[in-house]
Scaffold this active site. Structure first.
Site, PDB file in Angstrom:
ATOM      1  N   GLU A 231       6.720   1.930  11.164  1.00 13.51           N
ATOM      2  CA  GLU A 231       8.578   2.307  11.288  1.00 13.51           C
ATOM      3  C   GLU A 231       8.746   1.761  12.434  1.00 13.51           C
ATOM      4  O   GLU A 231       7.810   1.703  13.734  1.00 13.51           O
ATOM      5  CB  GLU A 231       8.774   4.180  11.446  1.00 13.51           C
ATOM      6  CG  GLU A 231       8.358   4.596   9.656  1.00 13.51           C
ATOM      7  CD  GLU A 231       9.563   4.271   8.935  1.00 13.51           C
ATOM      8  OE1 GLU A 231      11.120   4.338   9.028  1.00 13.51           O
ATOM      9  OE2 GLU A 231       9.155   4.368   8.137  1.00 13.51           O
TER      10      GLU A 231
ATOM     11  N   VAL B  41       6.912   5.269  -4.569  1.00 12.16           N
ATOM     12  CA  VAL B  41       4.600   5.802  -3.901  1.00 12.16           C
ATOM     13  C   VAL B  41       4.679   4.116  -3.910  1.00 12.16           C
ATOM     14  O   VAL B  41       4.929   4.177  -5.511  1.00 12.16           O
ATOM     15  CB  VAL B  41       4.595   6.890  -4.879  1.00 12.16           C
ATOM     16  CG1 VAL B  41       3.143   7.358  -4.714  1.00 12.16           C
ATOM     17  CG2 VAL B  41       5.175   7.717  -4.250  1.00 12.16           C
TER      18      VAL B  41
ATOM     19  N   GLY C  82       5.183  -5.690  11.277  1.00 12.70           N
ATOM     20  CA  GLY C  82       6.394  -5.389  10.187  1.00 12.70           C
ATOM     21  C   GLY C  82       6.279  -4.051   9.991  1.00 12.70           C
ATOM     22  O   GLY C  82       6.328  -3.940   8.726  1.00 12.70           O
TER      23      GLY C  82
ATOM     24  N   LYS D  63       4.702  10.571  -0.427  1.00  6.58           N
ATOM     25  CA  LYS D  63       4.340   9.858  -1.608  1.00  6.58           C
ATOM     26  C   LYS D  63       3.888  11.023  -2.302  1.00  6.58           C
ATOM     27  O   LYS D  63       3.434  11.626  -3.829  1.00  6.58           O
ATOM     28  CB  LYS D  63       3.553   8.839  -1.204  1.00  6.58           C
ATOM     29  CG  LYS D  63       4.449   8.145  -0.570  1.00  6.58           C
ATOM     30  CD  LYS D  63       3.604   6.735  -0.568  1.00  6.58           C
ATOM     31  CE  LYS D  63       4.645   5.453   0.499  1.00  6.58           C
ATOM     32  NZ  LYS D  63       3.780   4.179   0.970  1.00  6.58           N
TER      33      LYS D  63
ATOM     34  N   ASP E  84       4.412  10.224   6.731  1.00  6.14           N
ATOM     35  CA  ASP E  84       4.915   9.256   4.536  1.00  6.14           C
ATOM     36  C   ASP E  84       4.155   9.593   3.392  1.00  6.14           C
ATOM     37  O   ASP E  84       4.190   9.504   2.837  1.00  6.14           O
ATOM     38  CB  ASP E  84       4.885   7.500   5.179  1.00  6.14           C
ATOM     39  CG  ASP E  84       5.432   6.546   3.907  1.00  6.14           C
ATOM     40  OD1 ASP E  84       6.826   7.224   3.663  1.00  6.14           O
ATOM     41  OD2 ASP E  84       5.026   5.962   3.899  1.00  6.14           O
TER      42      ASP E  84
ATOM     43  N   ALA F  50       5.194   1.057  -3.777  1.00  6.15           N
ATOM     44  CA  ALA F  50       6.365   0.083  -3.803  1.00  6.15           C
ATOM     45  C   ALA F  50       6.510  -0.580  -5.151  1.00  6.15           C
ATOM     46  O   ALA F  50       6.552   0.316  -6.217  1.00  6.15           O
ATOM     47  CB  ALA F  50       6.041  -1.171  -2.553  1.00  6.15           C
TER      48      ALA F  50
END
Length: 382
Positions: free
Chosen positions: A235, A177, A232, A250, A246, A179
């Site tokens: 996904e 969660v 980038g 989290k 996602d 980074a």
């Protein structure tokens, strides 16, 4: 006699026993951490670069020797009890004759039986996440950038935590969660110190935040999604991000770390894109998504006129979790959240009148690798 202690160990445990004795009785000045890394993509390669830069400093200042003892990419794997040169890992992998298999990698880790070992998962593989039980049960810590295990069925999540506790090793997943942001560690500190989580509000998707920060009169929804993909952030199939999958994972992890027994199916999802856009092929999606541009632009103009902005928000209060697109006014902390940043608000019994805010980069290989590196330091207990 009272001056001597004798015991018998298996010959296969001899080296590990000596390491334990030397470290426990301060016969060894340095703590040695044996790292087994699976995955050398963006996060894994950044982690190795950071380790290479910090190795000498950690040894000199903290008496911590980080030793890369095993490494694997999609094709090949390498092991060396004496350590692999981190600066040459690509070359060393290329020269290897050992073909990568998940089972083979785990077999080798357990058979080497090294003291102070940690398995680092920088993949998104369900097959690798399924090996955590065996690894922890072999007295090896696990540091996971992979979200699959912590967001799996509660029974599996709980069992992994309990196995780590029983074996005296660590199961850490800070980067699941936010980074490199200290989100889970801070939450753990609050809970362990007796505080109670009353409410969580969070913008947890750097991808969706980028999209809703990019939409404008000149850039419609479809183009903003394409820009996020080209940058980038998404996904390979951006529908995964747009579905909120996602964010759901989290929020599930945060709720569980807050002490709640929760399954993914219990999270209420308020989708902002109609269900039929997720059907068919990816090409069908790209052809169809411009159909939403006009409606989103009309709604965006109304928001702008009322000084409001869209944010995809995860909320957890009184055991009730939900995720969805919200209209945020300019007095809210989420309003000025830029780029792909994340922001988490913890409202607790202690931090009630003035909630705790954690804000910063919530995506990116370098910051994710830094979060994994921080978990490695925690395993070393320096």
């Amino acid at each position: 006699s009272e001056l001597n202690i004798s015991w018998v160990v298996k010959n296969s445990d001899l080296r590990k026993t000596l390491d334990v004795v030397h470290e426990s009785f301060f016969l060894s000045e340095n703590v040695e951490l044996n790292v087994f890394l699976m995955g050398t993509g963006l996060v894994g390669s950044n982690l190795l670069n950071q380790i290479a830069c910090q190795q000498e400093k950690l040894l000199a200042n903290n008496h911590l020797k980080i030793k890369l003892t095993g490494i694997a990419n999609l094709d090949k794997m390498v092991f060396n009890r004496n350590g692999i040169d981190v600066a040459r890992y690509r070359e060393i992998l290329d020269m290897s004759d050992e073909v990568t298999t998940v089972q083979g990698f785990v077999d080798k880790i357990t058979s080497m039986n090294l003291y102070n070992s940690v398995f680092v998962d920088c993949t998104a593989s369900p097959e690798i996440a399924a090996t955590y039980h065996r690894i922890l049960d072999s007295n090896i810590s696990v540091v996971a950038a992979n979200k699959i295990a912590a967001s799996s069925e509660y029974k599996n999540y709980s069992s992994l935590k309990q196995t780590a506790k029983n074996k005296g090793v660590k199961f850490l997943f800070e980067t699941n969660v936010g980074a490199g942001l200290p989100i889970i560690n801070t939450l753990n500190d609050l809970v362990y110190s007796g505080d109670k989580i009353l409410r969580i509000d969070a913008v947890l998707s750097g991808t969706l935040n980028f999209i809703f920060n990019t939409i404008s009169e000149e850039i419609p929804l479809s183009k903003a999604i394409l820009m996020a993909k080209e940058a980038g952030y998404t996904e390979p199939d951006p529908r995964i991000d747009l579905s909120g999958a996602d964010v759901i994972r989290k929020l599930l992890i945060l709720a569980r770390e807050s002490g709640y027994r929760l399954e993914k199916e219990e999270i209420v999802v308020h989708p902002f894109i109609p269900k039929d856009f997720f059907e068919g092929t990816l090409t069908d999606f790209w052809n169809k998504i411009p159909e939403l541009d006009q409606q989103f632009e009309e709604n965006r103009k109304i928001l702008e006129k009322n000084h409001r902005r869209w944010r995809f928000v995860a909320t957890f209060e009184e055991g009730k979790p939900q995720v969805g697109l919200q209209e945020i006014d300019r007095d809210h902390p989420f309003y000025n959240l830029e780029g792909s940043n994340n922001l988490i608000i913890y409202r607790t019994e202690r931090y009630n009148e003035f909630p705790m805010l954690i804000k910063g980069y919530g995506a990116g290989a370098a910051v994710t690798a830094a979060g994994v590196f921080a978990d490695l330091i925690k395993v070393a207990n320096i």
